[in-house]
Design a protein around this motif. Structure first.
Motif, PDB file in Angstrom:
ATOM      1  N   CYS A  51      88.158  42.663 -92.477  1.00  0.00           N
ATOM      2  CA  CYS A  51      87.449  42.693 -93.762  1.00  0.00           C
ATOM      3  C   CYS A  51      86.559  43.940 -93.786  1.00  0.00           C
ATOM      4  CB  CYS A  51      86.637  41.407 -93.956  1.00  0.00           C
ATOM      5  SG  CYS A  51      85.167  41.262 -92.908  1.00  0.00           S
ATOM      6  N   CYS A 103      82.654  45.364 -85.726  1.00  0.00           N
ATOM      7  CA  CYS A 103      83.008  44.143 -84.983  1.00  0.00           C
ATOM      8  C   CYS A 103      84.121  44.395 -83.974  1.00  0.00           C
ATOM      9  CB  CYS A 103      83.382  43.012 -85.931  1.00  0.00           C
ATOM     10  SG  CYS A 103      84.971  43.234 -86.763  1.00  0.00           S
ATOM     11  N   CYS A 141      81.367  44.383 -91.931  1.00  0.00           N
ATOM     12  CA  CYS A 141      80.582  44.984 -90.843  1.00  0.00           C
ATOM     13  C   CYS A 141      80.620  46.511 -90.851  1.00  0.00           C
ATOM     14  CB  CYS A 141      81.094  44.478 -89.503  1.00  0.00           C
ATOM     15  SG  CYS A 141      82.756  45.056 -89.130  1.00  0.00           S
ATOM     16  N   CYS A 191      84.652  38.113 -90.634  1.00  0.00           N
ATOM     17  CA  CYS A 191      85.863  37.745 -89.882  1.00  0.00           C
ATOM     18  C   CYS A 191      85.684  38.003 -88.381  1.00  0.00           C
ATOM     19  CB  CYS A 191      87.069  38.500 -90.416  1.00  0.00           C
ATOM     20  SG  CYS A 191      87.106  40.256 -89.975  1.00  0.00           S
ATOM     21  N   ALA A 192      84.967  39.059 -88.048  1.00  0.00           N
ATOM     22  CA  ALA A 192      84.735  39.462 -86.659  1.00  0.00           C
ATOM     23  C   ALA A 192      86.006  39.829 -85.897  1.00  0.00           C
ATOM     24  CB  ALA A 192      83.931  38.406 -85.896  1.00  0.00           C
TER      25      ALA A 192
HETATM   26  S1  FES Z   1      83.454  41.425 -89.759  1.00  0.00           S
HETATM   27 FE1  FES Z   1      85.365  41.635 -90.757  1.00  0.00          FE
HETATM   28  S2  FES Z   1      86.055  43.625 -90.141  1.00  0.00           S
HETATM   29 FE2  FES Z   1      84.222  43.304 -89.028  1.00  0.00          FE
END
Ligand code: FES
Length: 103
Positions: free
Chosen positions: A66, A82, A69, A61-62
């Motif tokens: 989620c 992220c 990462c 999701c960046a």
């Molecule tokens: S990639 Fe989803 S919380 Fe960091």
């Protein structure tokens, strides 16, 4: 380095160049970047391994919504890299599952 230098719509202000450690290796970053962005810029795209299947995971999701990462940062597991800014000298490691630390 795999870092976007020019973009047709966005401009990037590069701040101070710093270093931190990923699994014992010194890597560079610009102050203000997230840990995950700095790792990507250094060609490191596997951030953790999934809990059940032990599959490599990277950015999803960046935006901090989620668990793709999650990494250990300065001894603290499950940090969302992220959305966490990089700091000079910080120690970052991959996780296997939720909170187990890689060797
Ligand atoms: S990639 Fe989803 S919380 Fe960091």
């Amino acid at each position: 380095m795999e870092r976007i230098k020019e973009h047709p719509l966005l401009s990037f202000e590069r701040k101070k160049l710093i270093t931190f450690f990923f699994e014992g290796r010194e890597v560079s970053a610009y102050s203000g970047e997230t840990i995950a962005a700095a790792l990507h810029a250094n060609g490191i795209k596997v951030l953790r391994y999934s809990t059940k299947e032990r599959r490599p995971q990277g950015l999803f999701c960046a935006i901090g919504k989620c668990s793709s990462c999650l990494m250990e940062v300065d001894g603290k597991p499950n940090v969302r890299t992220c959305i966490t800014p990089v700091r000079p000298g910080m120690i970052v490691r991959r996780q296997h599952g939720r909170g187990e630390i890689s060797e």
